[in-house]
Design a protein around this motif. Structure first.
Motif, short mmCIF file in Angstrom:
data_model
loop_
_atom_site.label_atom_id
_atom_site.label_comp_id
_atom_site.label_asym_id
_atom_site.label_seq_id
_atom_site.Cartn_x
_atom_site.Cartn_y
_atom_site.Cartn_z
N TYR A 86 0.74 -1.21 0.05
CA TYR A 86 -0.16 -0.21 0.11
C TYR A 86 0.80 1.17 0.03
CZ TYR A 86 -3.87 -3.03 0.88
OH TYR A 86 -4.87 -3.84 0.70
N PHE A 87 0.60 2.14 -1.03
CA PHE A 87 1.35 3.44 -0.93
C PHE A 87 0.62 4.64 -0.77
CE2 PHE A 87 5.28 1.97 -2.48
CZ PHE A 87 4.91 0.93 -3.34
N CYS A 88 0.83 5.41 -0.26
CA CYS A 88 0.06 6.60 0.09
C CYS A 88 0.90 7.76 -1.14
CB CYS A 88 -0.03 7.24 1.22
SG CYS A 88 1.55 7.75 1.96
N GLY A 89 0.27 8.74 -1.69
CA GLY A 89 0.78 9.57 -2.31
C GLY A 89 0.21 10.73 -2.01
N THR A 90 0.95 12.07 -1.99
CA THR A 90 0.54 13.21 -1.29
C THR A 90 0.61 14.36 -2.47
OG1 THR A 90 2.60 13.55 -0.32
CG2 THR A 90 1.15 12.74 1.01
N GLU A 91 -0.23 15.16 -2.45
CA GLU A 91 -0.26 16.37 -3.27
C GLU A 91 -0.30 17.59 -2.43
OE1 GLU A 91 -2.96 18.39 -6.72
OE2 GLU A 91 -3.88 16.81 -5.24
N ASN A 92 0.79 18.27 -2.76
CA ASN A 92 0.91 19.30 -1.38
C ASN A 92 0.47 20.88 -1.99
OD1 ASN A 92 4.14 17.85 -1.80
ND2 ASN A 92 3.20 18.29 0.18
N GLY A 93 0.03 20.92 -3.32
CA GLY A 93 -0.71 22.38 -3.62
C GLY A 93 -1.75 22.09 -4.64
N ALA A 94 -2.73 22.81 -4.33
CA ALA A 94 -3.92 22.60 -5.09
C ALA A 94 -3.92 23.01 -6.57
CB ALA A 94 -5.07 23.50 -4.74
N GLY A 95 -4.10 21.87 -7.40
CA GLY A 95 -3.76 21.99 -8.98
C GLY A 95 -2.48 21.67 -9.20
N SER A 96 -1.60 20.88 -8.27
CA SER A 96 -0.32 20.69 -8.75
C SER A 96 -0.40 19.21 -9.33
CB SER A 96 0.60 20.55 -7.72
OG SER A 96 0.34 19.41 -6.59
N TYR A 97 -1.17 18.58 -8.93
CA TYR A 97 -1.70 17.02 -9.62
C TYR A 97 -0.59 16.22 -9.55
CZ TYR A 97 -5.39 19.86 -11.20
OH TYR A 97 -6.61 20.61 -11.06
N GLN A 98 0.89 16.56 -8.91
CA GLN A 98 2.05 15.64 -8.78
C GLN A 98 1.76 15.01 -7.28
OE1 GLN A 98 5.42 18.18 -9.32
NE2 GLN A 98 3.76 19.52 -10.59
N LEU A 99 2.18 13.54 -7.57
CA LEU A 99 2.09 13.01 -6.22
C LEU A 99 3.44 12.70 -6.03
CD1 LEU A 99 -0.98 10.63 -6.55
CD2 LEU A 99 -0.79 12.87 -5.45
N THR A 100 3.76 12.73 -4.60
CA THR A 100 4.95 12.14 -4.08
C THR A 100 4.62 10.92 -3.35
OG1 THR A 100 5.96 14.52 -3.90
CG2 THR A 100 6.81 12.46 -2.62
N PHE A 101 5.22 9.72 -3.32
CA PHE A 101 4.82 8.51 -2.91
C PHE A 101 5.62 8.32 -1.63
CE2 PHE A 101 1.41 6.82 -5.39
CZ PHE A 101 1.50 7.57 -6.68
N GLY A 102 5.16 7.55 -0.69
CA GLY A 102 5.94 7.03 0.29
C GLY A 102 6.54 5.63 -0.12
N LYS A 103 7.25 4.90 0.95
CA LYS A 103 7.83 4.06 0.67
C LYS A 103 7.01 2.55 0.48
CE LYS A 103 12.51 5.47 2.45
NZ LYS A 103 13.28 5.56 1.13
N GLY A 104 6.07 2.96 1.16
CA GLY A 104 4.80 1.63 0.98
C GLY A 104 5.06 0.87 2.16
N THR A 105 3.58 0.19 2.37
CA THR A 105 3.58 -0.76 3.47
C THR A 105 3.07 -1.87 2.89
OG1 THR A 105 2.95 0.85 5.11
CG2 THR A 105 2.11 -1.29 5.48
N LYS A 106 3.82 -2.98 3.31
CA LYS A 106 3.70 -4.45 2.78
C LYS A 106 2.63 -5.11 3.73
CE LYS A 106 5.87 -8.74 0.94
NZ LYS A 106 6.94 -9.40 0.49
N LEU A 107 1.56 -5.58 3.04
CA LEU A 107 0.37 -6.39 4.04
C LEU A 107 0.32 -7.64 3.44
CD1 LEU A 107 -2.07 -5.89 5.84
CD2 LEU A 107 -3.26 -5.62 3.96
N SER A 108 0.46 -8.42 4.31
CA SER A 108 0.32 -10.02 4.17
C SER A 108 -0.78 -10.68 4.73
CB SER A 108 1.58 -10.89 4.47
OG SER A 108 2.61 -10.28 3.59
N VAL A 109 -1.97 -10.96 4.29
CA VAL A 109 -3.00 -11.56 4.98
C VAL A 109 -2.84 -13.10 4.54
CG1 VAL A 109 -5.55 -11.75 5.08
CG2 VAL A 109 -4.47 -9.69 4.43
N ILE A 110 -2.83 -13.96 5.75
CA ILE A 110 -2.67 -15.43 5.73
C ILE A 110 -3.92 -15.87 6.21
CG2 ILE A 110 -0.12 -15.19 5.82
CD1 ILE A 110 -0.77 -15.77 8.96
N PRO A 111 -4.21 -17.14 5.74
CA PRO A 111 -5.63 -18.06 6.08
C PRO A 111 -5.61 -17.73 7.64
CG PRO A 111 -4.51 -18.87 4.23
CD PRO A 111 -3.58 -17.85 4.67
#
Lengths: 111, 115
Positions: A86-111
Motif C-alpha cells: 500500500y502506497f500513499c501519495g501526497t499532493e502539496n498544492g491545489a492544482g499541482s496534481y503531482q504525487l509524491t509517494f511514500g515507501k509503502g507498507t507491505k500487507l500480507s493476509v494469511i488464512p
C-alpha cells in the motif's frame, strides 16, 4: 518531501483489521492511497481532499487530519485479496496534481 | 480491460542504444505522468504533462525526455541507455473533469534491463 508511512510491513490473519498511516512534514492538499500486487501496476483505492471530500472505489475507509498532515487507511475484516503493498501519495498544492509517494507498507493476509 | 497501454512490457537492451517507451491512454485524460520504480520500492516522478505541448521534469533527475503531441500519447525516450537506467517505468494518467477529481490510472509498466 516524501511522506512517511508506517508500519513498513504487517501480517494479518483473515478477518483481522489493520491501520496504515501516512504523514507529511508539508501542508497537504490531497492524499491518495494505492495498492500494488507483486508484478502488477498500482491500483487506485481512495483519495482524500482538503476540506473533507473523499472519493474511493472500494469498501475501504480512510481519514485525513489536515492539521496534523496525516492520513490513515483502515482495512477491516481483511481478506486474502487485500495482500499487497500500500502506497500513499501526497499532493502539496491545489492544482499541482503531482504525487509524491511514500515507501509503502507491505500487507500480507494469511488464512 | 486496460485504458492505458504501455509497450513493450519487457525490454532488454545494450548500453548506448536509443529507446522509446510507449504510453497511450483512451480515457481523454489531460494529465499524464512517468514514474520510475525499482522492485519493492517507492515510485519516483520523472516527468509529467498537463496537456498537449506541456511537459515538465519531476523530482527525480532523469536523462530521459518526453513529448506530448497528442492528448492520448506520452512517449518516453532514452537517447543512450546505461545500466543505471535498469528499472520499471510506469505511465499514469488522471483527470479532473467530468464527475470530479479522481486518482491515477496506471499502465502495466515497462520493465527495462540495460546490459
Amino acid at each position: 518531501q516524501q511522506p512517511v508511512q508506517s508500519p513498513q510491513a504487517v501480517i494479518l490473519r483473515e478477518g483481522e483489521d489493520a491501520v496504515i498511516n501516512c504523514s507529511s512534514s508539508k501542508a497537504l492538499y490531497s492524499v491518495h492511497w494505492y495498492r500494488q500486487k507483486h508484478g502488477e501496476a498500482p491500483v487506485f483505492l481512495m483519495i482524500l481532499l482538503k476540506g473533507g471530500e473523499q472519493k474511493g472505489h472500494e469498501k475501504i475507509s480512510a481519514s485525513f487530519n489536515e492539521k496534523k498532515q496525516q492520513s490513515s487507511l483502515y482495512l477491516t475484516a481483511s481478506q486474502l485479496s487485500y495482500s499487497g503493498t500500500y502506497f500513499c501519495g501526497t499532493e502539496n498544492g491545489a492544482g499541482s496534481y503531482q504525487l509524491t509517494f511514500g515507501k509503502g507498507t507491505k500487507l500480507s493476509v494469511i488464512p | 480491460e486496460a485504458d492505458i497501454y504501455q509497450t513493450p512490457r519487457y525490454l532488454v537492451i545494450g548500453t548506448g542504444k536509443k529507446i522509446t517507451l510507449e504510453c497511450s491512454q483512451t480515457m481523454g485524460h489531460d494529465k499524464m505522468y512517468w514514474y520510475q520504480q525499482d522492485p519493492g520500492m517507492e515510485l519516483h516522478l520523472i516527468h509529467y504533462s498537463y496537456g498537449v505541448n506541456s511537459t515538465e521534469k519531476g523530482d527525480l533527475s532523469s536523462e530521459s525526455t518526453v513529448s506530448r503531441i497528442r492528448t492520448e500519447h506520452f512517449p518516453l525516450t532514452l537517447e543512450s541507455a546505461r545500466p543505471s537506467h535498469t528499472s520499471q517505468y510506469l505511465c499514469a494518467s488522471s483527470d479532473t473533469l467530468g464527475e470530479g477529481y479522481y486518482g491515477y490510472t496506471f499502465g502495466s509498466g515497462t520493465r527495462l534491463t540495460v546490459v
